[in-house]
Write an enzyme that holds these catalytic residues in place. Structure first.
Site, mmCIF file in Angstrom:
data_model
loop_
_atom_site.group_PDB
_atom_site.id
_atom_site.type_symbol
_atom_site.label_atom_id
_atom_site.label_comp_id
_atom_site.label_asym_id
_atom_site.label_seq_id
_atom_site.Cartn_x
_atom_site.Cartn_y
_atom_site.Cartn_z
ATOM 1 N N TYR A 16 0.172 -3.350 -0.087
ATOM 2 C CA TYR A 16 0.886 -2.158 -0.395
ATOM 3 C C TYR A 16 1.224 -1.269 0.718
ATOM 4 O O TYR A 16 0.715 -0.279 1.084
ATOM 5 C CB TYR A 16 -0.071 -1.246 -1.141
ATOM 6 C CG TYR A 16 -0.084 -1.803 -2.489
ATOM 7 C CD1 TYR A 16 0.927 -1.432 -3.489
ATOM 8 C CD2 TYR A 16 -0.884 -2.617 -3.477
ATOM 9 C CE1 TYR A 16 1.202 -1.617 -4.799
ATOM 10 C CE2 TYR A 16 -0.870 -3.137 -4.719
ATOM 11 C CZ TYR A 16 0.132 -2.529 -5.209
ATOM 12 O OH TYR A 16 0.203 -2.917 -6.618
ATOM 13 N N TYR A 144 -2.765 -0.020 -15.336
ATOM 14 C CA TYR A 144 -2.516 -1.085 -14.289
ATOM 15 C C TYR A 144 -3.787 -2.273 -14.514
ATOM 16 O O TYR A 144 -5.013 -1.901 -14.632
ATOM 17 C CB TYR A 144 -2.813 -0.288 -12.916
ATOM 18 C CG TYR A 144 -2.959 -1.354 -11.802
ATOM 19 C CD1 TYR A 144 -1.651 -1.719 -11.029
ATOM 20 C CD2 TYR A 144 -4.090 -1.680 -11.250
ATOM 21 C CE1 TYR A 144 -1.788 -2.637 -10.133
ATOM 22 C CE2 TYR A 144 -4.177 -2.668 -10.318
ATOM 23 C CZ TYR A 144 -3.099 -2.975 -9.785
ATOM 24 O OH TYR A 144 -2.920 -4.015 -8.733
ATOM 25 N N ASP A 248 -10.601 -4.181 -19.947
ATOM 26 C CA ASP A 248 -10.527 -4.690 -18.574
ATOM 27 C C ASP A 248 -11.561 -3.492 -17.819
ATOM 28 O O ASP A 248 -11.109 -2.357 -17.548
ATOM 29 C CB ASP A 248 -9.047 -4.522 -18.093
ATOM 30 C CG ASP A 248 -8.840 -4.427 -16.535
ATOM 31 O OD1 ASP A 248 -9.823 -4.562 -16.050
ATOM 32 O OD2 ASP A 248 -7.794 -4.613 -15.997
ATOM 33 N N LYS A 277 -14.528 -6.478 -8.906
ATOM 34 C CA LYS A 277 -14.902 -5.297 -8.052
ATOM 35 C C LYS A 277 -16.254 -5.281 -7.920
ATOM 36 O O LYS A 277 -16.881 -5.946 -7.088
ATOM 37 C CB LYS A 277 -14.391 -4.080 -8.617
ATOM 38 C CG LYS A 277 -12.788 -3.907 -8.602
ATOM 39 C CD LYS A 277 -12.322 -2.806 -8.724
ATOM 40 C CE LYS A 277 -10.776 -2.554 -8.672
ATOM 41 N NZ LYS A 277 -10.254 -2.581 -7.230
#
Ligand SMILES: Cc1ncc(COP(=O)(O)O)c(C=O)c1O
Length: 436
Positions: A16, A144, A248, A277
Site C-alpha cells: 500500500y 474489507y 470474519d 492477526k
C-alpha cells in the site's frame, strides 16, 4: 539516509505504498511491550498494535520462550499426511473458546487466506449437498476482507479495488447501519437497512452461498461500528433464508472488542469463523478458518471429489501454532480480558474529554478501540490532513495512522497507565497542531 534505507529504497516494494511520493520508512530495530524502537533510538508507542496484531505486547518473554522451545524441536513439517501437537492442541483450544459446534480448524497463513478458505468451503458445501445454484455471496457495504481475489470480491464495495473489478466473483453489498456515540438517527437507519436486506434476501437468497460479516467493527474502511442488535437481526435473517454465515473475526478476535470474540456480544453461532492477526499475538503469520462440525461432515465421502482441494505449504506451521497456543494460555494466566476491560474504561473517559473538540466528529469506541472522524477534513482515504496528522504523530513518538478521515487508537493490551496518558494527550495535541 542510512545504508540500510538506501538498500530498502533499491530493493523493497512496500505494501500500500506509492514509492514515488512516500517518505522513507522508519527502520525499527527492536520492540518491547507497547513500544517500537527506531534505529536512531526513538521510542514509538505502537498505538495500532502493528496492524492490530500485537495483543499481549511486543517481545513478551513467555511467547519468546514458546517460540524458542518449539524451534529446538521442529521448525516445520508438511501438514498433509503428518500432524503435530502444537496444531492439535491449538485447534482444541480454539474449539473450547468458540461457541457450540465450531470445532473443525483449517489452518492457513493470513487473514486473506482464512477468508479465501471460508469462501471455498461455503461454495463447495452447497455443491457437495447438490444445491448448485447457491454460488454468490453477500457482504456489507464498505466491508474489507483481505487482498486476495476472493477476499477482494467480498470487499469490492469498500472502493480499494475498483481496478480489479474484472477479476471478481459475484458479491452483493448489504447496507451497514454504522453508528457512533450520540447518534440519534440510528434506529431509523437500522430499520431502513433491515428492510433493504429483507428485499435482497427475498430476491437473491436462494442463489446465495453465504453472508460474510466483519462483526460489530468494519476495520479498514475506517473503524465503523454497528450495534450488536442490528448485526444479530441481519445474521438471523440470513440463516432464516438458508445461507451460511461467516464471521470474519480476523480483526475483532482475541479481545479487541472487549470479549474474546465479537460473536460473544451477540449470542449467535456462525457456520464459519476466520481468525488471524491476534491469533499469534503478532508473532507469526498464521490463520484459522473454523467450521461447524456439520459443515465438515458434508465434505466426507468415498472418494476425493467431496474433499476440500485446498492447502498451503506452511499450513499449521509448528512455530506459529506453538506461539499461538501459548498466547491463548496467557489470556487465562495474565487475566488479559480484565486488562482489556480496564482499557475500555480508560477509553470511555478519554472519549468524554475528546468528543467536544471541534475536530472530532462521530466519536465511537468498542473494547480497546477508540475512534472518531476528523471534522472539517476531506473524506478521501489519503486526505492531506490525515497524512499530516499521521506524520505529526510519528514525529512525536506515536504510531497512529488514520484510515482516511478516521483517527483511531487500538493499543496492545499491555499498555501502561502512563503510556495511555501519553496516547490521549498526544491524540489531542495532534488535532490542535492541525489548526496550529
Ligand atoms: C476483517 C479483516 N479480514 C481480513 C483481513 C486480511 O488479513 P491479511 O492482511 O492478514 O491478509 C483483514 C486485514 O486487515 C481484516 O481486517
Amino acid at each position: 539516509m542510512s545504508d540500510l534505507l538506501q538498500t530498502d529504497r533499491q530493493h523493497i516494494w512496500h505494501p500500500y505504498t506509492q514509492h514515488a511520493t512516500e517518505q522513507a520508512p522508519v527502520v525499527i530495530t527492536h520492540a518491547r511491550g507497547a513500544s517500537l524502537v527506531s534505529d536512531d533510538g526513538q521510542e514509538i508507542l505502537d498505538l495500532i498494535s502493528s496492524w492490530w496484531t500485537c495483543v499481549h505486547g511486543h517481545a513478551h518473554p513467555e511467547l519468546n520462550a514458546a517460540l524458542t522451545k518449539q524451534a529446538g524441536l521442529m521448525e516445520h513439517v508438511m501438514f498433509g499426511g503428518f500432524t503435530h501437537a502444537p496444531a492439535i492442541r491449538l485447534a482444541e483450544g480454539l474449539s473450547a473458546i468458540l461457541p457450540g459446534n465450531l470445532s473443525r480448524v483449517f489452518y492457513s497463513d493470513n487473514g486473506s487466506t482464512a477468508v479465501e478458505v471460508a469462501i471455498k468451503l461455503a461454495y463447495q458445501y452447497w455443491r457437495n449437498r447438490g444445491e448448485e445454484k447457491r454460488t454468490s455471496f453477500l457482504a456489507f457495504e464498505g466491508a474489507y476482507h483481505g487482498d486476495t481475489l476472493g477476499a477482494m470480491s467480498l470487499g469490492h464495495s469498500c472502493g480499494f479495488f475498483n481496478l480489479f473489478e474484472g477479476l471478481m466473483c459475484e458479491v452483493r453489498a448489504l447496507p451497514f447501519a454504522a453508528t457512533f456515540e450520540g447518534d440519534e438517527a440510528v434506529e431509523e437507519v437500522e430499520a431502513e437497512a433491515l428492510s433493504a436486506i429483507d428485499g435482497i434476501l427475498a430476491e437473491h437468497g436462494q442463489k446465495t452461498a453465504a453472508l460474510i460479516v466483519e462483526p460489530l467493527m468494519q476495520g479498514a474502511i475506517g473503524m465503523r461500528l454497528c450495534r450488536p442488535a442490528f448485526l444479530k437481526a441481519v445474521v438471523e435473517r440470513a440463516h432464516a433464508a438458508g445461507l451460511l454465515v461467516i464471521f470474519d473475526e480476523v480483526a475483532t478476535g482475541f479481545g479487541r472488542t472487549g470479549k474474546m470474540f465479537a460473536l460473544d456480544h451477540i449470542g449467535f453461532e456462525p457456520d464459519l469463523v476466520c481468525l488471524s492477526k491476534g491469533l499469534t499475538s503478532g508473532y507469526m503469520p498464521l490463520a484459522a478458518t473454523v467450521a461447524r462440525e456439520d459443515i465438515f461432515q458434508e465434505f466426507l465421502g468415498e472418494d476425493f471429489e467431496k474433499a476440500l482441494p485446498h492447502g498451503h505449504t506452511f499450513t499449521a506451521n509448528p512455530l506459529a501454532c506453538a506461539v499461538a497456543l501459548r498466547s491463548l494460555e496467557l489470556f487465562g494466566e495474565e487475566k488479559t480480558l480484565e486488562r482489556v476491560a480496564h482499557i475500555t474504561g480508560r477509553h470511555e473517559m478519554a472519549l468524554t474529554a475528546l468528543k467536544d473538540h471541534k475536530r472530532v466528529s462521530r466519536p465511537r469506541r468498542l473494547g480497546t478501540l477508540l475512534a472518531f472522524d476528523l471534522a472539517g477534513s476531506g473524506d478521501g482515504y489519503k486526505s492531506d490532513e490525515s497524512l499530516q496528522l499521521r506524520d505529526w504523530y510519528l514525529a512525536h513518538g506515536l504510531n497512529i495512522r488514520p484510515l482516511g478521515p478516521s483517527v483511531y487508537l487500538m493499543p496492545p493490551y499491555c499498555i501502561s497507565e502512563s503510556e495511555l496518558d501519553r496516547a490521549y494527550d498526544g491524540l489531542l495535541d495532534g488535532l490542535s497542531a492541525l489548526d496550529g
